[in-house]
Write a protein that holds these residues in place. Structure first.
Motif, PDB file in Angstrom:
ATOM      1  N   ASP A 178     -11.589  17.748 -42.909  1.00 31.94           N
ATOM      2  CA  ASP A 178     -11.410  16.661 -41.945  1.00 31.94           C
ATOM      3  C   ASP A 178     -11.612  17.125 -40.501  1.00 31.94           C
ATOM      4  O   ASP A 178     -11.235  16.417 -39.558  1.00 31.94           O
ATOM      5  CB  ASP A 178     -10.004  16.062 -42.083  1.00 31.94           C
ATOM      6  CG  ASP A 178      -9.809  15.351 -43.411  1.00 31.94           C
ATOM      7  OD1 ASP A 178     -10.786  14.762 -43.915  1.00 31.94           O
ATOM      8  OD2 ASP A 178      -8.686  15.394 -43.948  1.00 31.94           O
ATOM      9  N   THR A 179     -12.194  18.294 -40.325  1.00 36.44           N
ATOM     10  CA  THR A 179     -12.395  18.867 -38.986  1.00 36.44           C
ATOM     11  C   THR A 179     -13.877  18.868 -38.631  1.00 36.44           C
ATOM     12  O   THR A 179     -14.724  19.202 -39.464  1.00 36.44           O
ATOM     13  CB  THR A 179     -11.851  20.304 -38.928  1.00 36.44           C
ATOM     14  OG1 THR A 179     -10.463  20.297 -39.245  1.00 36.44           O
ATOM     15  CG2 THR A 179     -12.048  20.908 -37.553  1.00 36.44           C
ATOM     16  N   TRP A 180     -14.171  18.535 -37.387  1.00 37.84           N
ATOM     17  CA  TRP A 180     -15.537  18.572 -36.875  1.00 37.84           C
ATOM     18  C   TRP A 180     -15.655  19.719 -35.881  1.00 37.84           C
ATOM     19  O   TRP A 180     -14.742  19.974 -35.095  1.00 37.84           O
ATOM     20  CB  TRP A 180     -15.899  17.260 -36.190  1.00 37.84           C
ATOM     21  CG  TRP A 180     -15.868  16.077 -37.112  1.00 37.84           C
ATOM     22  CD1 TRP A 180     -14.772  15.323 -37.440  1.00 37.84           C
ATOM     23  CD2 TRP A 180     -16.961  15.533 -37.838  1.00 37.84           C
ATOM     24  NE1 TRP A 180     -15.138  14.327 -38.321  1.00 37.84           N
ATOM     25  CE2 TRP A 180     -16.469  14.438 -38.587  1.00 37.84           C
ATOM     26  CE3 TRP A 180     -18.314  15.859 -37.933  1.00 37.84           C
ATOM     27  CZ2 TRP A 180     -17.277  13.665 -39.413  1.00 37.84           C
ATOM     28  CZ3 TRP A 180     -19.128  15.089 -38.746  1.00 37.84           C
ATOM     29  CH2 TRP A 180     -18.612  14.011 -39.483  1.00 37.84           C
ATOM     30  N   ILE A 181     -16.793  20.406 -35.906  1.00 35.01           N
ATOM     31  CA  ILE A 181     -17.046  21.540 -35.007  1.00 35.01           C
ATOM     32  C   ILE A 181     -18.299  21.236 -34.194  1.00 35.01           C
ATOM     33  O   ILE A 181     -19.342  20.869 -34.751  1.00 35.01           O
ATOM     34  CB  ILE A 181     -17.248  22.856 -35.772  1.00 35.01           C
ATOM     35  CG1 ILE A 181     -16.066  23.125 -36.708  1.00 35.01           C
ATOM     36  CG2 ILE A 181     -17.428  24.030 -34.804  1.00 35.01           C
ATOM     37  CD1 ILE A 181     -16.293  24.304 -37.657  1.00 35.01           C
ATOM     38  N   VAL A 182     -18.193  21.405 -32.870  1.00 33.40           N
ATOM     39  CA  VAL A 182     -19.344  21.205 -31.981  1.00 33.40           C
ATOM     40  C   VAL A 182     -19.443  22.395 -31.029  1.00 33.40           C
ATOM     41  O   VAL A 182     -18.462  23.085 -30.765  1.00 33.40           O
ATOM     42  CB  VAL A 182     -19.222  19.890 -31.180  1.00 33.40           C
ATOM     43  CG1 VAL A 182     -19.238  18.687 -32.106  1.00 33.40           C
ATOM     44  CG2 VAL A 182     -17.958  19.883 -30.324  1.00 33.40           C
ATOM     45  N   SER A 183     -20.636  22.635 -30.527  1.00 35.97           N
ATOM     46  CA  SER A 183     -20.845  23.740 -29.588  1.00 35.97           C
ATOM     47  C   SER A 183     -22.079  23.447 -28.752  1.00 35.97           C
ATOM     48  O   SER A 183     -23.123  23.066 -29.295  1.00 35.97           O
ATOM     49  CB  SER A 183     -21.031  25.062 -30.352  1.00 35.97           C
ATOM     50  OG  SER A 183     -21.109  26.154 -29.470  1.00 35.97           O
ATOM     51  N   ALA A 184     -21.968  23.634 -27.440  1.00 41.35           N
ATOM     52  CA  ALA A 184     -23.026  23.213 -26.517  1.00 41.35           C
ATOM     53  C   ALA A 184     -23.666  24.387 -25.779  1.00 41.35           C
ATOM     54  O   ALA A 184     -23.903  24.329 -24.574  1.00 41.35           O
ATOM     55  CB  ALA A 184     -22.486  22.194 -25.525  1.00 41.35           C
ATOM     56  N   GLY A 185     -23.910  25.470 -26.516  1.00 42.38           N
ATOM     57  CA  GLY A 185     -24.658  26.569 -25.922  1.00 42.38           C
ATOM     58  C   GLY A 185     -23.870  27.332 -24.873  1.00 42.38           C
ATOM     59  O   GLY A 185     -22.654  27.459 -24.944  1.00 42.38           O
ATOM     60  N   GLU A 186     -24.587  27.845 -23.853  1.00 48.03           N
ATOM     61  CA  GLU A 186     -23.964  28.724 -22.870  1.00 48.03           C
ATOM     62  C   GLU A 186     -24.423  28.374 -21.461  1.00 48.03           C
ATOM     63  O   GLU A 186     -25.423  27.679 -21.262  1.00 48.03           O
ATOM     64  CB  GLU A 186     -24.296  30.196 -23.176  1.00 48.03           C
ATOM     65  CG  GLU A 186     -25.705  30.640 -22.809  1.00 48.03           C
ATOM     66  CD  GLU A 186     -26.748  30.304 -23.846  1.00 48.03           C
ATOM     67  OE1 GLU A 186     -27.608  31.162 -24.112  1.00 48.03           O
ATOM     68  OE2 GLU A 186     -26.753  29.164 -24.360  1.00 48.03           O
ATOM     69  N   TYR A 187     -23.645  28.856 -20.471  1.00 44.33           N
ATOM     70  CA  TYR A 187     -24.011  28.793 -19.049  1.00 44.33           C
ATOM     71  C   TYR A 187     -24.268  27.381 -18.538  1.00 44.33           C
ATOM     72  O   TYR A 187     -25.073  27.169 -17.634  1.00 44.33           O
ATOM     73  CB  TYR A 187     -25.239  29.677 -18.778  1.00 44.33           C
ATOM     74  CG  TYR A 187     -25.113  31.083 -19.277  1.00 44.33           C
ATOM     75  CD1 TYR A 187     -23.929  31.803 -19.082  1.00 44.33           C
ATOM     76  CD2 TYR A 187     -26.153  31.700 -19.964  1.00 44.33           C
ATOM     77  CE1 TYR A 187     -23.801  33.101 -19.556  1.00 44.33           C
ATOM     78  CE2 TYR A 187     -26.030  32.992 -20.432  1.00 44.33           C
ATOM     79  CZ  TYR A 187     -24.847  33.691 -20.221  1.00 44.33           C
ATOM     80  OH  TYR A 187     -24.714  34.972 -20.697  1.00 44.33           O
ATOM     81  N   GLY A 188     -23.604  26.396 -19.147  1.00 48.44           N
ATOM     82  CA  GLY A 188     -23.792  25.020 -18.692  1.00 48.44           C
ATOM     83  C   GLY A 188     -25.167  24.458 -18.987  1.00 48.44           C
ATOM     84  O   GLY A 188     -25.582  23.475 -18.370  1.00 48.44           O
ATOM     85  N   ARG A 189     -25.867  25.060 -19.943  1.00 46.83           N
ATOM     86  CA  ARG A 189     -27.234  24.607 -20.254  1.00 46.83           C
ATOM     87  C   ARG A 189     -27.237  23.178 -20.796  1.00 46.83           C
ATOM     88  O   ARG A 189     -28.171  22.412 -20.569  1.00 46.83           O
ATOM     89  CB  ARG A 189     -27.866  25.563 -21.257  1.00 46.83           C
ATOM     90  CG  ARG A 189     -29.318  25.282 -21.582  1.00 46.83           C
ATOM     91  CD  ARG A 189     -29.930  26.444 -22.337  1.00 46.83           C
ATOM     92  NE  ARG A 189     -29.948  27.643 -21.509  1.00 46.83           N
ATOM     93  CZ  ARG A 189     -30.217  28.872 -21.972  1.00 46.83           C
ATOM     94  NH1 ARG A 189     -30.461  29.057 -23.242  1.00 46.83           N
ATOM     95  NH2 ARG A 189     -30.213  29.900 -21.164  1.00 46.83           N
ATOM     96  N   TYR A 190     -26.191  22.840 -21.538  1.00 44.47           N
ATOM     97  CA  TYR A 190     -26.080  21.497 -22.092  1.00 44.47           C
ATOM     98  C   TYR A 190     -24.728  20.907 -21.725  1.00 44.47           C
ATOM     99  O   TYR A 190     -23.752  21.632 -21.505  1.00 44.47           O
ATOM    100  CB  TYR A 190     -26.186  21.521 -23.625  1.00 44.47           C
ATOM    101  CG  TYR A 190     -27.502  22.034 -24.156  1.00 44.47           C
ATOM    102  CD1 TYR A 190     -28.637  21.229 -24.164  1.00 44.47           C
ATOM    103  CD2 TYR A 190     -27.599  23.329 -24.650  1.00 44.47           C
ATOM    104  CE1 TYR A 190     -29.841  21.701 -24.651  1.00 44.47           C
ATOM    105  CE2 TYR A 190     -28.803  23.811 -25.147  1.00 44.47           C
ATOM    106  CZ  TYR A 190     -29.920  22.993 -25.144  1.00 44.47           C
ATOM    107  OH  TYR A 190     -31.105  23.468 -25.631  1.00 44.47           O
ATOM    108  N   LEU A 191     -24.667  19.594 -21.712  1.00 42.72           N
ATOM    109  CA  LEU A 191     -23.407  18.865 -21.648  1.00 42.72           C
ATOM    110  C   LEU A 191     -23.203  18.229 -23.009  1.00 42.72           C
ATOM    111  O   LEU A 191     -24.009  17.409 -23.451  1.00 42.72           O
ATOM    112  CB  LEU A 191     -23.459  17.786 -20.566  1.00 42.72           C
ATOM    113  CG  LEU A 191     -22.245  16.847 -20.518  1.00 42.72           C
ATOM    114  CD1 LEU A 191     -20.993  17.610 -20.116  1.00 42.72           C
ATOM    115  CD2 LEU A 191     -22.501  15.693 -19.561  1.00 42.72           C
TER     116      LEU A 191
END
Length: 210
Positions: A178-191
């Motif tokens: 029931d857990t979701w995992i997200v990740s938006a890269g590094e150094y503010g490259r993505y929002l």
């Protein structure tokens, strides 16, 4: 660094967690960073499992964390929705900060205790069950596995893990039970933008992610 925390405060960030680079300049540097940043508008820092050990600067670090207001978790309300947000430091992060002078508690064990405490706190204070978010500096691998994947397998009650440390860009969310995992890269490259919906049975479902 203190300037990063000040920038995040000016940008309106509510909360962040610690990473291994906070300790690049040893315990004294970490304490100095917190003491300088605490004079300005900055986001809350949550840290449920990484605390000063026994060394000559331990009291300095403890005082700085207390002065800044570092907590295991915070309760946050936005738009009528309540959130419990806590921070976790990972094993590889600890290995990447060999001179931190900190003690790492097992992330899964710390997460279980913190989730239980935060949910109980929110119910007692506001009468509602929160959406539980972990800010994790543990990471995922390119195939979606890794420390945060194992965390989601081991701990119930976390609705969302926002994963850092490994610089992974997950273009699709990972669902583990029931857990979701997200990740938006590094150094503010993505929002990263996540939308979740609370179901009638109390579960939180991710409805949109980009």
């Amino acid at each position: 660094s203190a300037i990063e925390l000040r920038m995040m405060g000016e940008m309106g960030y509510d909360v962040t967690t610690l990473g291994n680079h906070e300790f690049d300049y040893l315990p004294k540097g970490f304490a100095s960073m917190l003491n300088v940043a605490s004079q300005y508008q900055t986001p809350a820092i949550v840290d449920a499992n990484y605390w000063p050990g026994s060394h000559e600067d331990a009291e300095l670090v403890t005082d700085a964390m207390t002065n800044y207001g570092v907590k295991d978790y915070i309760l946050l309300e936005r738009g009528g929705i309540h959130y419990a947000i806590f921070g976790l430091f990972g094993y590889d992060s600890d290995a990447c900060a060999p001179n931190s002078g900190m003690i790492l508690e097992d992330p899964a064990e710390a997460a279980r205790q913190t989730v239980d405490q935060a949910v109980a706190d929110c119910k007692a204070t506001y009468g509602v069950e929160p959406i539980v978010i972990a800010l994790s500096h543990s990471g995922t691998s390119d195939d979606g596995k890794g420390e945060d994947y194992e965390l989601a397998k081991a701990v119930q009650g976390i609705d969302l893990i926002i994963s850092g440390h490994t610089h992974t860009t997950l273009h699709e969310p990972i669902q583990v039970n029931d857990t979701w995992i997200v990740s938006a890269g590094e150094y503010g490259r993505y929002l990263g933008v996540v939308q979740m919906e609370r179901k009638s049975d109390g579960s939180a479902v991710l409805t949109d992610y980009e």
